[in-house]
Design an enzyme around this catalytic site. Structure first.
Site, mmCIF file in Angstrom:
data_model
loop_
_atom_site.group_PDB
_atom_site.id
_atom_site.type_symbol
_atom_site.label_atom_id
_atom_site.label_comp_id
_atom_site.label_asym_id
_atom_site.label_seq_id
_atom_site.Cartn_x
_atom_site.Cartn_y
_atom_site.Cartn_z
ATOM 1 N N CYS A 35 -3.547 -9.217 33.993
ATOM 2 C CA CYS A 35 -3.306 -9.487 32.563
ATOM 3 C C CYS A 35 -4.627 -9.686 31.823
ATOM 4 C CB CYS A 35 -2.407 -10.718 32.446
ATOM 5 S SG CYS A 35 -2.328 -11.434 30.798
ATOM 6 N N CYS A 38 -4.949 -12.870 29.710
ATOM 7 C CA CYS A 38 -5.074 -14.025 30.608
ATOM 8 C C CYS A 38 -6.535 -14.273 30.976
ATOM 9 C CB CYS A 38 -4.269 -13.818 31.891
ATOM 10 S SG CYS A 38 -2.492 -13.635 31.644
#
Length: 285
Positions: A35, A38
């Site tokens: 991600c 993230c």
């Protein structure tokens, strides 16, 4: 991972998240290695967890490895942040937010600063700016508020040593630091390095004449350390390891280990220690 930011899984979620959340807010960050947002949010939350010093805890959950937790908390996209406190979900957001908005989010539920805590943080910022006298004054004030806090006392010792006030630092280090034993020992080791400082210019001249004189190079390493020139001290000791790892029964390696011990426990030297641990390992292998 630190005492304020740590990984959790479904196996230890109760002990690391649910139980602490009874008394302190726990921010649960659902993330995954693939991600991209993230990769922005996760280190920012870790930094803020350290800055807030326990006013909230950060629990990081790999959503791919813990699908049961993701399902339980209704996570539909990541990053997803949930805040648990006193048995309830008290706040949440999805996606990566700017640092300013995250601070506003955290300040809605974070515990109030402990007495003296802000002063210690202010002192740390002043040290980074090189304003050591002002930092020491902040730490003295913080210590009056929390006289039992050994971490604040050792912060003051550290600053005194940077100011060259080694006699005062030594007097303070003569006490017992049961709560901060490792850091106190590291500061004692660093104080010992400052004793008997030699003339670096003279040693540098000798070494320029005979670069193969490992004894002089180690003397120069100790002289640099006595002047708090720790990178140069490590570079000199490492050069002995590179040139002759067996010299004087591994004296170069021992000099580096002494420097690592002396600087341990001070955040400002963590990167330096890691760098030279890697270099020493590469030189020995």
């Amino acid at each position: 991972m630190t005492e304020f930011a740590f990984d959790v899984s479904i196996q230890d979620f109760e002990t690391k998240v649910l139980q602490p959340a009874e008394s302190v807010p726990v921010v649960v960050d659902f993330w995954a290695p693939w991600c991209e947002p993230c990769k922005v949010l996760k280190p920012l939350l870790e930094k803020l967890a350290e800055e807030y010093k326990g006013r909230f805890l950060l629990a990081m959950v790999n959503a791919d490895e813990n699908p049961e937790l993701s399902q339980h908390f209704g996570v539909r996209s990541i990053p997803s942040v949930k805040v648990l406190f006193q048995g309830q979900l008290v706040d949440q957001f999805d996606g990566a937010l700017p640092e300013g908005q995250i601070r506003e989010f955290l300040d809605r539920f974070a515990l109030p600063p402990a007495p003296g805590g802000d002063l210690r943080a202010e002192a740390a910022a002043l040290v980074i700016e090189g304003k050591l006298e002002e930092a020491l004054a902040k730490l003295v004030e913080a210590s009056k508020i929390k006289p039992e806090d050994q971490a604040i006392q050792l912060d003051a010792v550290d600053v005194m040593m940077q100011l060259g006030r080694n006699d005062e630092a030594g007097q303070l280090l003569s006490g017992d630091y049961t709560q901060e034993a490792d850091r106190a020992n590291a500061l004692r080791a660093r104080l010992a390095l400052s004793a008997g400082a030699a003339d670096t210019a003279e040693l540098e001249a000798k070494l320029a004449t005979n670069p193969a004189d490992h004894g002089v190079r180690l003397d120069l390493s100790r002289a640099y350390a006595a002047q708090a020139r720790f990178r140069e001290a490590m570079e000199a000791a490492l050069e002995v390891v590179v040139r002759d790892r067996a010299f004087d029964e591994g004296a170069g390696r021992k000099a580096l280990l002494t420097l690592f011990e002396a600087l341990a426990g001070s955040d400002q030297y963590d990167d330096l220690i890691r760098e030279f641990r890697r270099k020493m390992s590469a030189a020995l292998n």
